[in-house]
Scaffold this motif. Structure first.
Motif, PDB file in Angstrom:
ATOM      1  N   GLY A 310       0.801  -1.203   0.000  1.00  0.00           N
ATOM      2  CA  GLY A 310       0.000   0.000   0.000  1.00  0.00           C
ATOM      3  C   GLY A 310       0.844   1.268   0.000  1.00  0.00           C
ATOM      4  O   GLY A 310       2.068   1.229   0.203  1.00  0.00           O
ATOM      5  N   ALA A 311       0.180   2.387  -0.225  1.00  0.00           N
ATOM      6  CA  ALA A 311       0.871   3.676  -0.266  1.00  0.00           C
ATOM      7  C   ALA A 311       1.361   4.067   1.119  1.00  0.00           C
ATOM      8  O   ALA A 311       0.776   3.682   2.132  1.00  0.00           O
ATOM      9  N   PRO A 312       2.454   4.810   1.213  1.00  0.00           N
ATOM     10  CA  PRO A 312       2.952   5.248   2.532  1.00  0.00           C
ATOM     11  C   PRO A 312       1.980   6.178   3.231  1.00  0.00           C
ATOM     12  O   PRO A 312       1.210   6.904   2.593  1.00  0.00           O
ATOM     13  N   LYS A 313       1.992   6.145   4.548  1.00  0.00           N
ATOM     14  CA  LYS A 313       1.108   6.986   5.350  1.00  0.00           C
ATOM     15  C   LYS A 313       1.654   8.396   5.519  1.00  0.00           C
ATOM     16  O   LYS A 313       0.905   9.354   5.686  1.00  0.00           O
ATOM     17  N   TRP A 314       2.966   8.529   5.516  1.00  0.00           N
ATOM     18  CA  TRP A 314       3.578   9.845   5.767  1.00  0.00           C
ATOM     19  C   TRP A 314       4.965   9.880   5.160  1.00  0.00           C
ATOM     20  O   TRP A 314       5.742   8.926   5.287  1.00  0.00           O
ATOM     21  N   ILE A 315       5.282  10.973   4.488  1.00  0.00           N
ATOM     22  CA  ILE A 315       6.604  11.170   3.888  1.00  0.00           C
ATOM     23  C   ILE A 315       7.086  12.561   4.267  1.00  0.00           C
ATOM     24  O   ILE A 315       6.342  13.544   4.137  1.00  0.00           O
ATOM     25  N   ALA A 316       8.325  12.659   4.717  1.00  0.00           N
ATOM     26  CA  ALA A 316       8.870  13.961   5.097  1.00  0.00           C
ATOM     27  C   ALA A 316      10.389  13.902   5.048  1.00  0.00           C
ATOM     28  O   ALA A 316      10.992  12.829   5.150  1.00  0.00           O
ATOM     29  N   PRO A 317      11.037  15.055   4.875  1.00  0.00           N
ATOM     30  CA  PRO A 317      12.504  15.109   4.950  1.00  0.00           C
ATOM     31  C   PRO A 317      12.961  15.031   6.394  1.00  0.00           C
ATOM     32  O   PRO A 317      12.149  14.895   7.311  1.00  0.00           O
ATOM     33  N   MET A 318      14.273  15.159   6.588  1.00  0.00           N
ATOM     34  CA  MET A 318      14.806  15.175   7.945  1.00  0.00           C
ATOM     35  C   MET A 318      14.181  16.316   8.741  1.00  0.00           C
ATOM     36  O   MET A 318      13.903  17.396   8.204  1.00  0.00           O
ATOM     37  N   ALA A 319      13.967  16.060  10.031  1.00  0.00           N
ATOM     38  CA  ALA A 319      13.303  17.063  10.876  1.00  0.00           C
ATOM     39  C   ALA A 319      14.116  18.349  10.961  1.00  0.00           C
ATOM     40  O   ALA A 319      13.574  19.450  10.926  1.00  0.00           O
ATOM     41  N   THR A 320      15.430  18.231  11.074  1.00  0.00           N
ATOM     42  CA  THR A 320      16.298  19.410  11.124  1.00  0.00           C
ATOM     43  C   THR A 320      17.423  19.213  10.120  1.00  0.00           C
ATOM     44  O   THR A 320      18.235  18.303  10.253  1.00  0.00           O
ATOM     45  N   PHE A 321      17.453  20.062   9.108  1.00  0.00           N
ATOM     46  CA  PHE A 321      18.470  19.941   8.056  1.00  0.00           C
ATOM     47  C   PHE A 321      19.399  21.143   8.058  1.00  0.00           C
ATOM     48  O   PHE A 321      20.605  21.019   8.096  1.00  0.00           O
ATOM     49  N   LEU A 322      18.819  22.331   8.021  1.00  0.00           N
ATOM     50  CA  LEU A 322      19.595  23.551   7.911  1.00  0.00           C
ATOM     51  C   LEU A 322      18.736  24.693   8.420  1.00  0.00           C
ATOM     52  O   LEU A 322      17.512  24.675   8.260  1.00  0.00           O
ATOM     53  N   THR A 323      19.353  25.670   9.050  1.00  0.00           N
ATOM     54  CA  THR A 323      18.575  26.816   9.500  1.00  0.00           C
ATOM     55  C   THR A 323      17.991  27.547   8.296  1.00  0.00           C
ATOM     56  O   THR A 323      18.625  27.670   7.250  1.00  0.00           O
ATOM     57  N   ASN A 324      16.763  28.029   8.458  1.00  0.00           N
ATOM     58  CA  ASN A 324      16.085  28.791   7.409  1.00  0.00           C
ATOM     59  C   ASN A 324      15.988  28.002   6.106  1.00  0.00           C
ATOM     60  O   ASN A 324      16.274  28.520   5.015  1.00  0.00           O
ATOM     61  N   PHE A 325      15.592  26.749   6.230  1.00  0.00           N
ATOM     62  CA  PHE A 325      15.397  25.883   5.066  1.00  0.00           C
ATOM     63  C   PHE A 325      13.966  25.372   5.110  1.00  0.00           C
ATOM     64  O   PHE A 325      13.511  24.864   6.147  1.00  0.00           O
ATOM     65  N   ALA A 326      13.229  25.498   4.007  1.00  0.00           N
ATOM     66  CA  ALA A 326      11.818  25.096   3.985  1.00  0.00           C
ATOM     67  C   ALA A 326      11.565  24.163   2.819  1.00  0.00           C
ATOM     68  O   ALA A 326      12.009  24.413   1.694  1.00  0.00           O
ATOM     69  N   SER A 327      10.838  23.073   3.087  1.00  0.00           N
ATOM     70  CA  SER A 327      10.426  22.131   2.045  1.00  0.00           C
ATOM     71  C   SER A 327       8.910  22.149   1.943  1.00  0.00           C
ATOM     72  O   SER A 327       8.212  22.031   2.941  1.00  0.00           O
ATOM     73  N   VAL A 328       8.417  22.307   0.715  1.00  0.00           N
ATOM     74  CA  VAL A 328       6.983  22.202   0.453  1.00  0.00           C
ATOM     75  C   VAL A 328       6.690  20.737   0.211  1.00  0.00           C
ATOM     76  O   VAL A 328       7.213  20.119  -0.710  1.00  0.00           O
ATOM     77  N   LEU A 329       5.842  20.152   1.073  1.00  0.00           N
ATOM     78  CA  LEU A 329       5.549  18.722   1.000  1.00  0.00           C
ATOM     79  C   LEU A 329       4.191  18.491   0.344  1.00  0.00           C
ATOM     80  O   LEU A 329       3.328  19.371   0.365  1.00  0.00           O
TER      81      LEU A 329
END
Length: 330
Positions: A310-329
């Motif tokens: 089945g399809a994944p329930k949740w997908i996200a990048p690392m919780a903390t990658f770089l200051t002032n870095f934003a990912s549109v999910l």
């Protein structure tokens, strides 16, 4: 290199009572970009789904992937656009820190960057923006007449820039000292009281010859950072002014629209003339406190990755990658 470079790291954590798994997949940027990462994971899932069918009645679809960056170079047009002032600062201005980063091996450079981020630790947050909210914001921008068209990404980039600029404006004493130190050690990318929104753009759809390779897919690095510079005051004012917000979103749209094949050829020319300039742009973007780096992962199709359960329930990048870095999910 002082040790082997890992192309991929995978960790699987099985949840209690065999209720599921958490899959962590990490691939360095010197191997692939976000698009190539998503292609790898989707193909892996496709193979697993095929293997999950013990009958093997259906043949596994064949896919062709290309890593050779020569195909990107060959896809560049001979004509090129001159770099604007912001891009010239990023790609053509040298710095001591940039020279040092370029001199390092990839793994040492990675270690140094990780250590540097620990000096300015980041806190990860997740925010939900409803479809209704995005539609309302797009409608406001379109009604302003400042842009003929505006995308979801333009609106989200303006919103993110506005929020981060407000946070940076109310910065701590430590951040003020860090900002002063950076300005003394590097040639600053920004004039005072300006704010940088670095929009990560995929060059593939802008290079016609590269798209003509289909069904083969180029999965190596093919992204660039497009600088959008606004005054910090205008970004803060956008919180209470539809006109200011529309202006910020329109500026994002205007700059992104300039990223054509000839624009990419100009950046490619700068890289070929000075192979170390990637490190100078990296040093400038990282050491500029008044900035946000924005990437959009909503188009990678990662929720299509069915490993046979089945399809994944949740997908996200690392919780903390770089200051002032934003990912549109997605």
């Amino acid at each position: 290199a002082n040790r082997n470079i890992k192309l991929v790291n995978v960790n699987v954590v099985r949840l209690r009572n065999n209720s599921g798994v958490a899959l962590f997949v990490n691939m360095p940027h010197y191997v692939v970009d976000g698009y190539g990462y998503a292609v790898f994971v989707r193909r892996w899932a496709e193979v697993c789904t095929w293997m999950h069918d013990d009958t093997y009645e259906n043949e596994l679809p064949l896919r062709e992937f290309v890593f050779d960056r020569a195909v990107v170079r060959d896809a560049m047009p001979t004509d090129m656009l001159p770099l604007d002032d912001a891009c010239t600062r990023m790609y053509e201005k040298t710095s001591t820190m940039g020279h040092l980063l370029a001199w390092m091996s990839p793994e040492t450079r990675g270690d140094v960057l990780i250590t540097g981020t620990k000096l300015m630790p980041a806190n990860g947050h997740i925010f939900h923006v409803s479809r209704n909210t995005i539609n309302k914001l797009r409608s406001r921008v379109e009604q302003s007449g400042l842009a003929r068209r505006v995308s979801d990404n333009d609106v989200l980039a303006a919103m993110i820039s506005q929020c981060v600029a407000q946070g940076v404006h109310v910065k701590s004493r430590t951040r003020r000292m860090f900002s002063s130190l950076v300005r003394s050690l590097t040639r600053p990318l920004l004039e005072r009281n300006n704010f940088l929104s670095l929009i990560i753009v995929d060059a593939r759809p802008r290079l016609e010859k590269l798209m003509q390779m289909a069904p083969a897919q180029y999965v190596g690095g093919c992204i660039t950072g497009v600088p959008v510079i606004n005054s910090t005051h205008s970004l803060i004012a956008a919180a209470s002014s539809d006109k200011q917000f529309s202006s910020i979103a329109s500026s994002v749209r205007s700059v992104v629209d300039t990223v054509s094949d000839k624009y990419m050829s100009g950046i490619d020319n700068a890289l070929n003339r000075n192979p170390a300039c990637f490190a100078h742009s990296l040093a400038l973007s990282i050491t500029t406190p008044e900035k946000v780096i924005i990437t959009n992962q909503s188009r990678f199709g990662l929720y299509e990755c069915d490993f046979g359960f089945g399809a994944p329930k949740w997908i996200a990048p690392m919780a903390t990658f770089l200051t002032n870095f934003a990912s549109v999910l997605p």
